[in-house]
Scaffold this motif. Structure first.
Motif, mmCIF file in Angstrom:
data_model
loop_
_atom_site.group_PDB
_atom_site.id
_atom_site.type_symbol
_atom_site.label_atom_id
_atom_site.label_comp_id
_atom_site.label_asym_id
_atom_site.label_seq_id
_atom_site.Cartn_x
_atom_site.Cartn_y
_atom_site.Cartn_z
ATOM 1 N N HIS A 1 0.831 -1.192 0.000
ATOM 2 C CA HIS A 1 0.000 0.000 0.000
ATOM 3 C C HIS A 1 0.869 1.247 0.000
ATOM 4 C CE1 HIS A 1 -3.580 -2.392 1.121
ATOM 5 N NE2 HIS A 1 -4.136 -1.453 0.394
ATOM 6 N N ARG A 2 2.162 1.042 0.286
ATOM 7 C CA ARG A 2 3.066 2.203 0.373
ATOM 8 C C ARG A 2 3.975 2.229 -0.843
ATOM 9 N NH1 ARG A 2 4.513 -0.104 5.996
ATOM 10 N NH2 ARG A 2 2.702 0.521 7.224
ATOM 11 N N VAL A 3 4.240 3.395 -1.328
ATOM 12 C CA VAL A 3 5.029 3.471 -2.557
ATOM 13 C C VAL A 3 6.528 3.578 -2.275
ATOM 14 C CG1 VAL A 3 3.157 4.396 -3.955
ATOM 15 C CG2 VAL A 3 4.688 5.961 -2.778
ATOM 16 N N ALA A 4 6.903 4.192 -1.139
ATOM 17 C CA ALA A 4 8.334 4.422 -0.880
ATOM 18 C C ALA A 4 9.167 3.131 -0.927
ATOM 19 C CB ALA A 4 8.508 5.123 0.456
ATOM 20 N N PRO A 5 8.699 2.017 -0.267
ATOM 21 C CA PRO A 5 9.518 0.810 -0.296
ATOM 22 C C PRO A 5 9.717 0.253 -1.706
ATOM 23 C CG PRO A 5 7.788 0.643 1.354
ATOM 24 C CD PRO A 5 7.488 1.839 0.534
ATOM 25 N N LEU A 6 8.850 0.680 -2.640
ATOM 26 C CA LEU A 6 8.951 0.135 -3.998
ATOM 27 C C LEU A 6 9.758 1.058 -4.919
ATOM 28 C CD1 LEU A 6 5.295 -1.148 -4.516
ATOM 29 C CD2 LEU A 6 7.287 -2.410 -3.698
ATOM 30 N N SER A 7 10.344 2.107 -4.322
ATOM 31 C CA SER A 7 10.997 3.107 -5.182
ATOM 32 C C SER A 7 12.147 2.504 -5.994
ATOM 33 C CB SER A 7 11.470 4.289 -4.344
ATOM 34 O OG SER A 7 12.300 3.808 -3.318
ATOM 35 N N ASP A 8 12.737 1.401 -5.486
ATOM 36 C CA ASP A 8 13.855 0.783 -6.223
ATOM 37 C C ASP A 8 13.377 -0.293 -7.196
ATOM 38 O OD1 ASP A 8 15.562 2.248 -4.754
ATOM 39 O OD2 ASP A 8 16.035 0.667 -3.301
ATOM 40 N N ALA A 9 12.074 -0.536 -7.260
ATOM 41 C CA ALA A 9 11.564 -1.650 -8.077
ATOM 42 C C ALA A 9 11.907 -1.440 -9.549
ATOM 43 C CB ALA A 9 10.059 -1.771 -7.911
ATOM 44 N N ASP A 10 12.116 -2.549 -10.244
ATOM 45 C CA ASP A 10 12.416 -2.449 -11.675
ATOM 46 C C ASP A 10 11.188 -1.964 -12.432
ATOM 47 O OD1 ASP A 10 15.165 -3.759 -11.752
ATOM 48 O OD2 ASP A 10 13.965 -5.134 -10.549
ATOM 49 N N GLU A 11 10.014 -2.400 -11.953
ATOM 50 C CA GLU A 11 8.772 -1.915 -12.559
ATOM 51 C C GLU A 11 7.670 -1.922 -11.504
ATOM 52 O OE1 GLU A 11 6.795 -4.254 -15.620
ATOM 53 O OE2 GLU A 11 6.294 -2.393 -16.693
ATOM 54 N N LEU B 1 5.668 8.776 -10.916
ATOM 55 C CA LEU B 1 5.482 10.033 -10.173
ATOM 56 C C LEU B 1 5.158 11.164 -11.141
ATOM 57 C CD1 LEU B 1 8.295 10.128 -7.434
ATOM 58 C CD2 LEU B 1 5.842 9.906 -7.095
ATOM 59 N N GLU B 2 5.766 11.063 -12.312
ATOM 60 C CA GLU B 2 5.561 12.138 -13.298
ATOM 61 C C GLU B 2 4.258 11.963 -14.080
ATOM 62 O OE1 GLU B 2 9.025 11.712 -15.664
ATOM 63 O OE2 GLU B 2 10.356 12.494 -14.101
ATOM 64 N N THR B 3 3.906 10.693 -14.346
ATOM 65 C CA THR B 3 2.805 10.486 -15.304
ATOM 66 C C THR B 3 1.475 10.058 -14.684
ATOM 67 O OG1 THR B 3 3.537 8.226 -15.588
ATOM 68 C CG2 THR B 3 4.362 9.835 -17.191
ATOM 69 N N ASN B 4 1.512 9.547 -13.439
ATOM 70 C CA ASN B 4 0.263 8.993 -12.891
ATOM 71 C C ASN B 4 -0.205 9.790 -11.678
ATOM 72 O OD1 ASN B 4 -1.262 6.915 -11.055
ATOM 73 N ND2 ASN B 4 -1.428 6.176 -13.163
ATOM 74 N N GLY B 5 -1.343 10.407 -11.818
ATOM 75 C CA GLY B 5 -1.867 11.282 -10.760
ATOM 76 C C GLY B 5 -2.115 10.525 -9.453
ATOM 77 N N PHE B 6 -2.722 9.335 -9.564
ATOM 78 C CA PHE B 6 -3.030 8.542 -8.359
ATOM 79 C C PHE B 6 -1.740 8.191 -7.609
ATOM 80 C CE2 PHE B 6 -3.089 4.038 -6.904
ATOM 81 C CZ PHE B 6 -3.910 4.187 -5.801
ATOM 82 N N TYR B 7 -0.738 7.734 -8.379
ATOM 83 C CA TYR B 7 0.528 7.312 -7.760
ATOM 84 C C TYR B 7 1.220 8.520 -7.100
ATOM 85 C CZ TYR B 7 4.892 4.693 -7.246
ATOM 86 O OH TYR B 7 6.000 4.063 -6.723
ATOM 87 N N ALA B 8 1.239 9.613 -7.843
ATOM 88 C CA ALA B 8 1.907 10.814 -7.317
ATOM 89 C C ALA B 8 1.209 11.289 -6.041
ATOM 90 C CB ALA B 8 1.889 11.910 -8.371
ATOM 91 N N ALA B 9 -0.132 11.184 -6.037
ATOM 92 C CA ALA B 9 -0.889 11.665 -4.868
ATOM 93 C C ALA B 9 -0.593 10.805 -3.638
ATOM 94 C CB ALA B 9 -2.387 11.649 -5.179
ATOM 95 N N ILE B 10 -0.598 9.483 -3.793
ATOM 96 C CA ILE B 10 -0.334 8.666 -2.583
ATOM 97 C C ILE B 10 1.125 8.810 -2.150
ATOM 98 C CG2 ILE B 10 -2.228 6.947 -2.632
ATOM 99 C CD1 ILE B 10 -0.361 4.995 -3.968
ATOM 100 N N ALA B 11 2.038 8.986 -3.103
ATOM 101 C CA ALA B 11 3.453 9.175 -2.745
ATOM 102 C C ALA B 11 3.599 10.451 -1.915
ATOM 103 C CB ALA B 11 4.307 9.253 -4.002
ATOM 104 N N ARG B 12 2.928 11.534 -2.359
ATOM 105 C CA ARG B 12 2.989 12.817 -1.640
ATOM 106 C C ARG B 12 2.406 12.667 -0.240
ATOM 107 N NH1 ARG B 12 1.496 15.379 -6.210
ATOM 108 N NH2 ARG B 12 -0.698 15.358 -5.612
ATOM 109 N N HIS B 13 1.237 12.025 -0.202
ATOM 110 C CA HIS B 13 0.529 11.850 1.067
ATOM 111 C C HIS B 13 1.390 11.036 2.057
ATOM 112 C CE1 HIS B 13 -2.810 11.250 3.781
ATOM 113 N NE2 HIS B 13 -2.597 9.943 3.751
ATOM 114 N N GLN B 14 1.993 9.959 1.555
ATOM 115 C CA GLN B 14 2.788 9.096 2.448
ATOM 116 C C GLN B 14 4.091 9.790 2.867
ATOM 117 O OE1 GLN B 14 3.051 5.318 0.407
ATOM 118 N NE2 GLN B 14 0.880 4.894 0.753
#
Ligand SMILES: Nc1ncnc2c1ncn2[C@@H]1O[C@H](COP(=O)(O)OP(=O)(O)OP(=O)(O)O)[C@@H](O)[C@H]1O
Length: 592
Positions: free
Chosen positions: A541-551, A570-583
């Motif tokens: 549910h968290r994006v930070a731990p996946l920041s190193d993921a290949d995809e 982060l650049e192209t997906n609004g939903f992803y960018a929003a949860i990343a910011r929030h977390q």
């Protein structure tokens, strides 16, 4: 078209077919038991002949103390033989029924273990527990005491009738006149008994399942102060169970006394007509006494008839239920000629996969395509978007159509289910730990692993320090009678368990949701070196731990909504960018 009685006969044949291998396996034991039982019957039938001869000698005046002692001594000797033979038939026949019970229970357990999630969604655990307790007990009783009573009743009836007919055929016919009434009554009541007993067993299953559920979620019930509501529901189920049991008892209560009553009617007829025959000296006083003895001997088989009918009805009903379970087949089956999986590279490919859970209409996954190879694939998405479903399908837990899932380029439907599962270490959302030591729990997939290996994976899962801080370290028992672990600790133990299997593919389905964000980050980071050369799929549910993921793949309502690296999303997906910011904001706030 099949009639009801055809269907009934077919069901009976199917149910009894389940028993035939056991009758063959324990044939010798059964034959020995039945021989002992039949011998007992014949000895008992002989005793009235001795009494007749004693009474006749008394009447004729030829009796002496010696001859009476001789008759008495013979009866005593026969009684000793009866006692010894009774011990033997009990030992052999009741022993047979216990072996049978054990064997059927073993086949049930080994069969249930082969079944998959589709089955367990349909059949609750309580129902299976009821089958292996109540139903199996009915089968055991029918094959033990039921078989004894049946053999006894048949042999006693035939032999006693023969002895009675030998004394006076006419009197025998009179004594037997009320018997057809008993046969009709038994047949009529047995059908009702069968139906009622099935209902009682079903209710017992519900009761067991309800109890199991209550015990498993006791804390939840208390937290929501639902004790009274649950008790009322339990009480309602208990009442229904009692009500149906009472109806069953009413049917039995009619059958038993009626058998006894009909027996007494026969006695009345024999006293009257047999007495007149004795007065007229058509039969001797000894014959009259022996005849009444035989009639008494017939009373038990007549009573037994009702009882045996009851036991057999119950046994057959239970056997049918057990047979239904044993005929369940896993929805996920191996192909007829499975392809052998060569050295696994861990290359997974999902192609246009649409999946709908059995019993539901809306697909949980819709036209999903993705690939995962050596390295880390992250999966994120809103709740209910299909992340766990995807993990379950990748872990080969549900059947899927041909051409939708490939491992190293081979369609999984051409591989044996086990061959695929053996390549995958799967950490599900809900962790299950056994009431064993922590070391045993970690070593579930590789019981032969050394303590060093166990400690090493526990370190990788960031749980080693906490285990060492416990009084008995890795030997600490988990569960009801052991230590209570936090959700995060349980998840890390489950992760260590998966790492220990050293399987080339690791799937973690939100398996670190209960640990704090920092720890999750640290674990995923430390896994990177551990997973060198392996394929790893992490749902989070968290994006930070996946920041190193290949995809990273984003699921939305069962479809792939977007994919890319952390930076690109982060650049192209609004939903992803929003949860990343929030977390990120929460992380900063927590750290402040
Ligand atoms: N065993 C099941 N039987 C029937 N439907 C199911 C089952 N499990 C999940 N579903 C349904 O499938 C859909 C996807 O559920 P899934 O658990 O895969 O979502 P998820 O993304 O993992 O959710 P979460 O983040 O809350 O775990 C949901 O609509 C859910 O109701």
């Amino acid at each position: 078209m099949l009639t009801d009685s055809d269907r009934g006969r077919h069901r009976l044949r199917r149910a009894l077919g389940l028993l035939s291998p056991f009758f063959r396996r324990y044939g010798l034991r059964l034959t020995a038991g039945c021989l002992a039982l039949i011998t007992v019957d014949f000895i008992q039938l002989w005793i009235p002949r001795i009494i007749k001869s004693a009474v006749d000698s008394l009447q004729e005046g030829s009796a002496s103390s010696e001859s009476l002692l001789h008759h008495g001594g013979l009866i005593l000797l026969l009684s000793i033989a009866v006692a010894a033979l009774r011990f033997l038939w009990r030992y052999f026949i009741l022993g047979f029924s216990r072996y049978l019970e054990r064997d059927i229970r073993n086949s049930m357990v080994s069969h249930v273990i082969t079944l998959d999630r589709t089955f367990f969604q349909k059949r609750p655990a309580g129902e299976i527990m009821a089958l292996s307790s109540n139903d199996l007990a009915s089968v055991q009783l029918a094959c033990g005491m039921g078989l004894v009573a049946f053999t006894d009743a048949v042999v006693m009836t035939v032999a006693a009738l023969a002895f009675m007919a030998y004394i006076h055929p006419g009197l025998t016919a009179i004594a037997m006149a009320p018997m057809p009434v008993l046969a009709v009554l038994t047949r009529f009541l047995a059908a009702r008994l069968h139906h009622r007993f099935r209902r009682v067993q079903e209710l017992f299953s519900h009761l067991t399942e309800f109890t199991r559920n209550c015990l498993a979620s006791l804390r939840l019930i208390k937290a929501y102060t639902q004790e009274r509501v649950q008790l009322e529901r339990f009480d309602r189920l208990g009442r229904a169970y009692i009500r149906n049991n009472l109806k069953l008892a009413a049917i039995q209560g009619t059958l038993f006394p009626m058998s006894g009553f009909i027996g007494n009617m026969s006695l009345l007829l024999v006293l009257f007509f047999g007495g007149r025959l004795t007065i007229r000296e058509t039969i001797t006083a000894g014959d009259f006494v022996a005849f009444i003895n035989y009639l008494f001997m017939l009373t038990w088989p007549m009573m037994a008839l009702g009882w045996v009918a009851n036991l057999f009805q119950r046994g057959v009903t239970s056997l049918e239920r057990i047979r239904d379970l044993l005929e369940e087949r896993p929805a996920l089956r191996d192909p007829l000629h499975p392809v052998t999986l060569p050295v696994v590279r861990g290359q997974l490919r999902i192609r246009n996969l649409t999946f709908t859970y059995p019993g539901t209409r809306e697909p949980a996954l819709n036209e999903v395509s993705l690939e995962a190879g050596r390295g880390l694939l992250g999966i994120v998405g809103r709740t209910g978007s299909g992340k766990s479903t995807l993990c379950r399908l990748l872990a080969r837990l549900y059947p899927i159509p041909d051409g939708t899932y490939y491992v190293d380029g081979i369609d999984v439907n051409r591989l044996s289910v086990d061959a695929v599962r053996r390549q995958i270490a799967y950490v599900p959302q809900n962790v299950i730990l056994f009431s064993e030591s922590i070391a045993q729990n970690i070593a579930l997939g590789r019981p032969e692993a050394s303590r060093e290996e166990i400690e090493s994976v526990a370190r990788a899962a960031a749980i080693h320090e906490e285990i060492m801080a416990m009084e008995e370290g890795y030997d600490t028992r988990v569960g009801e009678r052991g230590v209570r672990l936090s959700g995060g600790q349980r998840q890390r133990i489950a992760l260590a368990r998966a790492l220990l299997t050293r399987r080339p593919i690791l799937i973690i389905d939100d398996g670190l949701s209960a640990v704090d964000m920092e720890t999750e980050y640290a674990i995923v980071h430390s896994l990177r070196s551990y997973l060198e050369g392996r394929t790893c799929i992490i749902v989070s549910h968290r994006v930070a731990p996946l920041s190193d993921a290949d995809e990273i793949v984003i699921l939305e309502a069962g479809r792939v909504a977007a994919r890319g690296t952390h930076r690109r999303l982060l650049e192209t997906n609004g939903f992803y960018a929003a949860i990343a910011r929030h977390q990120a904001a929460r992380r900063t706030a927590d750290g402040a």
